[in-house]
Design a protein around this motif. Structure first.
Motif, short mmCIF file in Angstrom:
data_model
loop_
_atom_site.label_atom_id
_atom_site.label_comp_id
_atom_site.label_asym_id
_atom_site.label_seq_id
_atom_site.Cartn_x
_atom_site.Cartn_y
_atom_site.Cartn_z
N VAL A 51 -8.29 -2.68 -3.11
CA VAL A 51 -7.58 -1.36 -2.82
C VAL A 51 -8.04 -0.62 -4.11
N LEU A 79 0.86 -1.10 0.05
CA LEU A 79 0.03 0.09 0.02
C LEU A 79 0.73 1.14 0.03
N ASP A 117 -3.82 5.16 -0.77
CA ASP A 117 -4.78 4.25 -1.24
C ASP A 117 -5.69 3.97 -0.28
#
Length: 367
Positions: A217, A159, A163
């Motif tokens: 995500v 990440l 995000d």
């Protein structure tokens, strides 16, 4: 001009070789090259062979990434948060290469894990740079056993700042509250701290079968997290650092416990007449070890998860053998896995593993 002819991947396993190859366009001269680790100012001199230079980052990375000696420093408090940053599970390494006045700067990223030759090419050819740090056979489905009443977490790697991510329970269609990453550190998501359950706010209702949860995500599906909730019971709960670069947990049944003692040495005291003696010798003390023999059963899908304990560099045991105890900094103690054997039962398609662990040495009195 410096040219890197064989570079590293965008993400590299810390405990495998990470070798770069570079050269300089000077004819007939092979000057020394210098690699400077920008974060520590360490300088390494390299000598070229036929105008080519090679450097392996493995020894540097493993020392920088493992300052905690695999020890987990996060103590979750779920009334505050269920998501914690763990900067010890990855490393960003900026470097500069100098040769004869020329220089080039690079930045490399490493995970605190190790990879095996079998299956590794499938991983590096995958476009998914965001994954869950648990053992997996296909790089899509990750397995997480949850033993009710014991602390448990899983980690997400890759990440970046900004995000947005969440989990979707495909059985109940519940979606966890979206979270936004404020940095590039590995995220540890806790389902329990021992006494309290979080289930990421809206994922409550996990059944005792395998619950399929999806990691999303930035509104893009990344992987499946298969959570199996096991009913609470007493047992020996072990935690270990796995090959994927995070922590795994499993509840074992105890078969037996034994204490092994050895005499350190023996001193002769027979230097007097018999009528003045009560003993002709005296030991200087004992050394004692406590060992437990544990057992468990698991299926084929769970095998890669549970067997990662056998190659783990760091294994701990939960000091409580009953569930629903609040975790604190002293809740886990280091143990050694000494022996293990695994048997497959074709009749019920299950594996059975017996493991012998040695607890910290028992303190004794000595002369």
């Amino acid at each position: 001009m410096i040219t890197i002819t064989n570079d590293l991947l965008p993400i590299n396993p810390a405990y495998n070789d990470s070798i770069i190859e570079f050269e300089i366009d000077e004819v007939g001269t092979y000057p020394s090259a210098y690699i400077v680790i920008d974060s520590t100012d360490d300088i390494f001199a390299i000598y070229g062979i036929n105008n080519k230079y090679f450097f392996n980052f493995k020894s540097i990375v493993t020392s920088l990434i493992n300052k905690n000696n695999f020890k987990d420093s996060i103590i979750p408090q779920l009334y505050s948060s269920s998501i914690y940053d763990d900067e010890s599970l990855s490393l960003i390494l900026p470097i500069t290469i100098y040769i004869s006045g020329a220089f080039i700067s690079k930045t490399y990223k490493f995970k605190k894990n190790v990879e095996q030759l079998i299956g590794y090419n499938d991983k590096i050819n995958s476009s998914n740079t965001i994954n869950i740090l648990l053992p997996t056979q296909n790089n899509v489905d990750y397995y997480l056993p949850y033993f009710e009443g014991y602390p448990i977490d899983f980690a997400i790697f890759g990440l970046t700042t900004g995000d947005t991510y969440y989990l979707k329970n495909t059985s109940t269609y519940n979606i966890s509250a979206p979270a936004t990453s404020s940095n590039d550190k590995v995220k540890r998501l806790f389902l329990s701290d021992g006494a309290n359950n979080e289930f990421l706010t809206n994922l409550i209702g996990l059944s005792t079968t395998v619950n399929k949860c999806e990691l999303w995500v930035n509104e893009t599906f990344k992987s499946n997290l298969l959570i199996k909730r096991n009913e609470s019971k007493c047992g020996v709960y072990l935690k270990w650092f796995n090959d994927a670069g995070s922590y795994s947990y499993w509840l074992f049944d105890e078969i037996s416990e034994s204490i092994k003692t050895d005499t350190i040495s023996e001193l002769s005291t027979g230097f007097n007449n018999l009528q003045h003696l009560t003993s002709t010798s005296q030991i200087t003390g004992k050394k004692a070890d406590n060992a437990k023999v544990l057992t468990t059963k698991f299926n084929e899908f769970e095998r890669s998860y549970i067997q990662s304990i056998l190659s783990s560099p760091f294994v701990e045991m939960y000091i409580y053998n009953e569930p629903f105890r609040q975790m604190n900094q002293y809740s886990f103690i280091g143990v050694a896995v000494n022996e293990s054997n695994t048997v497959f039962n074709k009749k019920n398609n299950q594996y059975k593993m017996n493991v012998t662990i040695t607890l910290p040495q028992i303190n004794t009195q000595t002369l």
